[in-house]
Motif scaffolding. Structure first.
Motif, short mmCIF file in Angstrom:
data_model
loop_
_atom_site.label_atom_id
_atom_site.label_comp_id
_atom_site.label_asym_id
_atom_site.label_seq_id
_atom_site.Cartn_x
_atom_site.Cartn_y
_atom_site.Cartn_z
N SER A 161 0.85 -1.20 0.00
CA SER A 161 0.00 0.00 0.00
C SER A 161 0.88 1.24 0.00
CB SER A 161 -0.90 0.05 1.23
OG SER A 161 -1.57 -1.15 1.41
N ASN A 166 -7.29 -2.41 -2.46
CA ASN A 166 -6.88 -2.88 -3.78
C ASN A 166 -5.73 -3.86 -3.73
OD1 ASN A 166 -8.78 -1.54 -5.25
ND2 ASN A 166 -7.50 0.24 -5.68
N THR A 167 -4.85 -3.75 -2.72
CA THR A 167 -3.71 -4.67 -2.67
C THR A 167 -4.17 -6.12 -2.57
OG1 THR A 167 -3.54 -4.46 -0.28
CG2 THR A 167 -2.16 -2.99 -1.59
N LEU A 192 -8.60 -3.69 -12.19
CA LEU A 192 -7.27 -3.76 -11.59
C LEU A 192 -6.65 -5.14 -11.81
CD1 LEU A 192 -4.99 -2.76 -9.84
CD2 LEU A 192 -6.37 -3.25 -7.83
N SER A 251 2.70 1.66 -3.40
CA SER A 251 1.87 2.07 -4.52
C SER A 251 1.29 3.46 -4.29
CB SER A 251 0.76 1.06 -4.80
OG SER A 251 -0.01 0.86 -3.67
N LEU A 267 -0.31 -1.66 -9.12
CA LEU A 267 -1.08 -0.90 -8.13
C LEU A 267 -0.75 0.59 -8.21
CD1 LEU A 267 -0.86 -3.33 -5.10
CD2 LEU A 267 -2.93 -2.62 -6.26
#
Lengths: 238, 217
Positions: free
Chosen positions: B24, B157-158, B65, B27, B93
């Protein structure tokens, strides 16, 4: 050694691509329909309901907005059978995606309801509008117009989010990609093709939202979101 | 052998969570750096530059994604660019974060009214000076809440990189689920860890935007 792109082997699997696209569309539209209904109910429950209901709904909203969709998907898919609910992959996927969208939609729609000043409803009453006319012209349409950009971009994210459902082996576009990739060994071409399909689907959906907005509002439609107004309304990505 | 979900497994999950956090942060920083450069250009650059940045944002935001991750991980290896999972995950990412941050920050720059630019003009400030002393400081202030809010999305999102086998929190959960067969315990713990990271960020963002709104009232 230069790499030569060959799309033919990938395109030979066109039927798989089409099947995947159709499944993605089904998955997305079912999740969107269910999620928006859930969001509408949640928003009404949160603004009009008793305080216990409002607390329950905001807990639901916070829990689903602060955990990844993928984990929610795993919980629904792997954990439901543990309590005796055996659900097919597609049902689990739609359920998880709808619950996820519902949480975001609740907040978005609530913001729309809150944004209508009470005085406008009173103005409507004093003009002798019927209850239905007030709900339609003073509450529903203007509120929808305010939240339209945020709502439609959230719906786009739901469409793209369906790609995650490949993780529980729903046979949608991304899992079709994995199948084709493992058969042709043309990874780059496969994923480029898939990306192009997703991009066209997204633009198609955006066009659809624009048309719907045009019909509903009879005036200029804004479908791109203005994040500055409320950053927490929409969630980007998975 | 089937194991029972125990304290040791929670430790394993927490170790996965450190990777989630590292990813996180990477990115967000890389995506943020790209966006910091591109967002002002998106507003002020010559029209071909503006159009191409806008095109980049549109295309990234219209691609899942997961597909970006797959392209970086499986796709590029065919171009003889072999990226270890950490790089593939970090790059994809970052690309994703940058696209959304450009949009957020563009909105913040555009939210600063024309009179502010004109005032700068009237004081005979150059374009760079106007940006540096008048526009960006104000834009920065309103950009903080949505940016903190977006960090929640970055963290969530990770989880997608679990699908290329990168062992972060979600992948650690998958692995544990395979050896314990206790999905409820495992994934609820995973969800709880994500929640503990994301919820404070959400609250902070909400508080910050509330404070700005109060100040403007």
């Amino acid at each position: 050694m230069a790499y030569e792109m060959q799309f033919q082997p990938v395109l030979n699997y066109a039927p798989d691509l089409i099947d995947g696209t159709v499944t993605t569309l089904v998955l997305a539209s079912q999740s969107i329909a269910l999620g928006v209904i859930l969001g509408g109910l949640g928003a009404i429950g949160r603004t009009e309901g008793p305080s216990w209901l409002s607390i329950a709904i905001s807990t639901y909203v916070e829990v689903f907005r602060n955990t990844p969709l993928l984990v929610q998907l795993f919980l629904v898919f792997f954990a439901l059978p543990m309590i005796g609910l055996q659900v097919p992959v597609m049902v689990a996927a739609v359920l998880a995606m709808a619950l996820n969208l519902g949480a975001y939609a609740t907040e978005i729609i609530r913001a729309g309801i809150v944004a209508i000043p009470k005085a406008q409803i009173e103005a409507g009453l004093s003009l002798g509008l019927s209850r239905f006319q007030i709900i339609r012209h003073i509450i529903f349409i203007p509120a929808l117009m305010i939240i339209y950009p945020a709502l439609t971009s959230q719906l786009t994210l739901t469409l793209l989010g369906t790609s995650i459902a490949s993780a529980i082996s729903a046979a949608e576009l991304s899992s079709a990609a994995s199948v084709i990739e493992s058969k042709t060994f043309r990874s780059l071409e496969t994923y480029i093709t898939i990306a192009l399909i997703y991009i066209s689907l997204t633009f198609m959906f955006r066009f659809l939202y624009w048309i719907i907005g045009k019909i509903l509002f009879h005036r200029k439609v804004v479908t791109s979101k203005n994040v500055v107004e409320d950053p927490l309304l929409t969630g980007a990505g998975a | 052998m089937i194991q029972t979900f125990s304290w040791d497994h929670v430790i394993f999950l927490l170790r996965g969570a450190t990777w989630t956090l590292s990813l996180s942060i990477i990115s967000f920083l890389v995506g943020g750096a790209v966006a910091l450069l591109l967002a002002p250009l998106r507003v002020l650059g010559p029209s071909p530059v503006r159009a191409s940045i806008s095109g980049y944002v549109q295309i990234v935001q219209a691609t899942p994604l997961l597909i970006v991750v797959f392209l970086a991980f499986y796709g590029l290896s065919f171009l003889n660019i072999h990226l270890p999972p950490l790089f593939a995950a970090g790059i994809s990412l970052s690309i994703y974060s940058s696209a959304f941050l450009i949009e957020i920050w563009r909105g913040c720059i555009q939210a600063i009214g024309r009179p502010q630019w004109e005032a700068g003009d009237a004081l005979a400030l150059s374009l760079v000076q106007q940006l540096r002393y008048i526009i960006l400081p104000q834009a920065f202030r309103i950009a903080i809440p949505p940016t903190v809010g977006f960090m929640v999305q970055v963290v969530k999102n990770t989880s997608v990189v679990a699908l290329i086998g990168f062992v972060e929190l979600t992948r650690a959960g998958q692995l544990l689920n395979n050896i314990t067969f206790q999905p409820f315990a495992v994934f609820l713990t995973v969800a709880a860890i994500y929640f503990c990271v994301c919820f404070p960020l959400s609250l902070t963002s909400k508080y910050l935007s509330w404070r700005i709104n109060v100040a403007h009232r």
